[in-house]
Design a protein around this motif. Sequence first.
Motif, short mmCIF file in Angstrom:
data_model
loop_
_atom_site.label_atom_id
_atom_site.label_comp_id
_atom_site.label_asym_id
_atom_site.label_seq_id
_atom_site.Cartn_x
_atom_site.Cartn_y
_atom_site.Cartn_z
N THR A 63 58.96 62.99 10.28
CA THR A 63 57.75 62.95 9.46
C THR A 63 58.06 62.29 8.12
OG1 THR A 63 56.91 64.97 10.49
CG2 THR A 63 55.89 64.31 8.42
N ASN A 64 57.22 61.34 7.72
CA ASN A 64 57.36 60.68 6.42
C ASN A 64 56.70 61.55 5.36
OD1 ASN A 64 57.42 59.02 4.21
ND2 ASN A 64 56.30 57.32 5.13
N ARG A 65 57.50 62.24 4.54
CA ARG A 65 57.00 63.14 3.52
C ARG A 65 56.79 62.44 2.18
NH1 ARG A 65 55.22 67.35 6.53
NH2 ARG A 65 56.83 68.07 7.95
N GLY A 66 57.11 61.16 2.10
CA GLY A 66 56.95 60.42 0.84
C GLY A 66 55.58 59.79 0.71
N THR A 67 55.45 58.94 -0.30
CA THR A 67 54.17 58.28 -0.57
C THR A 67 54.17 56.81 -0.15
OG1 THR A 67 54.90 57.77 -2.82
CG2 THR A 67 53.67 59.82 -2.49
N ASP A 68 55.31 56.32 0.32
CA ASP A 68 55.42 54.92 0.74
C ASP A 68 55.67 54.83 2.24
OD1 ASP A 68 55.27 53.47 -1.87
OD2 ASP A 68 57.05 54.68 -2.28
N VAL A 69 55.31 53.69 2.80
CA VAL A 69 55.52 53.45 4.22
C VAL A 69 57.01 53.31 4.51
CG1 VAL A 69 55.15 51.79 6.09
CG2 VAL A 69 53.27 52.37 4.54
N ILE A 70 57.47 53.89 5.63
CA ILE A 70 58.81 53.61 6.13
C ILE A 70 58.65 52.50 7.16
CG2 ILE A 70 60.80 54.51 7.38
CD1 ILE A 70 60.11 57.27 6.36
N ASP A 71 59.19 51.34 6.86
CA ASP A 71 59.02 50.17 7.72
C ASP A 71 60.35 49.87 8.42
OD1 ASP A 71 57.84 48.13 9.00
OD2 ASP A 71 57.38 46.92 7.23
N GLY A 72 60.58 50.57 9.50
CA GLY A 72 61.85 50.49 10.22
C GLY A 72 62.73 51.66 9.84
N TRP A 73 63.25 52.38 10.83
CA TRP A 73 64.04 53.57 10.53
C TRP A 73 65.23 53.71 11.47
CZ3 TRP A 73 64.09 56.69 14.83
CH2 TRP A 73 63.01 56.60 15.70
N THR A 74 66.28 54.29 10.93
CA THR A 74 67.46 54.68 11.69
C THR A 74 67.76 56.12 11.36
OG1 THR A 74 68.38 52.44 11.69
CG2 THR A 74 69.90 54.25 12.14
N LEU A 75 67.70 56.97 12.36
CA LEU A 75 67.91 58.41 12.17
C LEU A 75 69.33 58.76 12.65
CD1 LEU A 75 65.38 61.19 13.09
CD2 LEU A 75 67.78 61.44 13.67
N THR A 76 70.06 59.53 11.84
CA THR A 76 71.42 59.91 12.19
C THR A 76 71.61 61.41 12.02
OG1 THR A 76 72.15 59.41 9.93
CG2 THR A 76 72.43 57.68 11.58
N TYR A 77 72.42 61.97 12.91
CA TYR A 77 72.82 63.37 12.80
C TYR A 77 74.07 63.57 13.64
CZ TYR A 77 70.71 64.33 17.43
OH TYR A 77 70.40 64.34 18.76
N ALA A 78 74.65 64.77 13.61
CA ALA A 78 75.89 65.03 14.34
C ALA A 78 75.85 66.40 15.00
CB ALA A 78 77.09 64.93 13.41
#
Length: 381
Positions: A63-78
């Motif tokens: 979910t984008n919680r900010g005020t600007d568009v996310i234009d392309g994303w890479t999600l990382t976790y471990a």
Amino acid sequence: MHPPPRRRRAVRRLWTAALAALALPLTMLSSGTTPAQAAALQCSVDYKTNDWGSGFTVDLTLTNRGTDVIDGWTLTYAYAGNQKLGNGWNGTWSQSGQNITVKNAAHNARVAAGAAVSTGAQFSYSGSNAAPTSFAVNGTPCTGAHQPPIAVLTSPAAGAVYTQGEAVPLAATAAAADNATISKVEFYDDTRLLGTDTSAPYSLSVSNLAVGGHSLVAKAYDSMGASADSTPVGITVAAGPTVVASPLQLGVQSGKSGTYEVKLSKQPASNVTVTSARASGNANLSVTAGASLTFTPQNWNTAQKVTVTAASTGTGSAVFESTAAGHSKAAVTVTQLAAAKTYDARFLELYGKITNPANGYFSPEGIPYHSVETLIVEAPD
């Protein structure tokens, strides 16, 4: 004529400042990120699994919680254990050691402010399967793994049969995590919104459902913008009283027997006799027990068994009908399998379970109500 040295130094300082001012935007432009995006990116990740002991599917909602568009994303976790990636969907998944990387797909690269996208994958593992403790998007830490709400559809009962025009009572419980609160619960018939309730106890009564099978779902929303669906519940709306049979598909190996169950959809005023027999198809299949069953005003909703036995030779299917006066009939397809076809019999058993209208995943015509991903994550094993 050249400007005096003091003026030349001032001009050089202006050019240096101008180039320095241009450097940051140009650097950001080359990486596809603006200063506003770099400063404003805020996100949360909902992490939900369906675990069967040696493997699991995961559903991630960014979910984008900010005020600007996310234009392309890479999600990382471990992960902390030995979880091993099998395959993923709605994104490009990869693994290096315990580290997981998910890059957006073409259709979900853009995430508007306040919007969300989902991606999922299947893993195998042994031992423990602890959830990851932190996530990052485009290198920016998210606000943690906010767990989505839990919704449970408590009414109607799975497999219930209603008469056309009769009120169907829908009820659900919903609980939010991380100090969030439930903002509303929506009730759906497959993808059709039936109504909304904003306060507990969450309920709705509908009486305009068409004759046929229906897959009912409750969807809960919380104050942090997360949402989650309940497990679907399947019901049937009939034109009038009917005989109810389960399962609708049955496999019987040669020389062996199998059973299906019958009951009534409505309480009768007096005793009702249900007769079961082969209506068409393979003559090597026959009813050997439960050919005539009596239902009373007291036990009308208690299932009784019909036993079908296959001859020692032969293959093929037959349709068995269970009928009663004043009631619509129920039809069950029974398939005779070769004596050695143990796995085929097991397949038909599982197929009968998953296509049971009470599960809410398939229509009576065998058409899935939901996506393949939903079926993988939520269908009974």
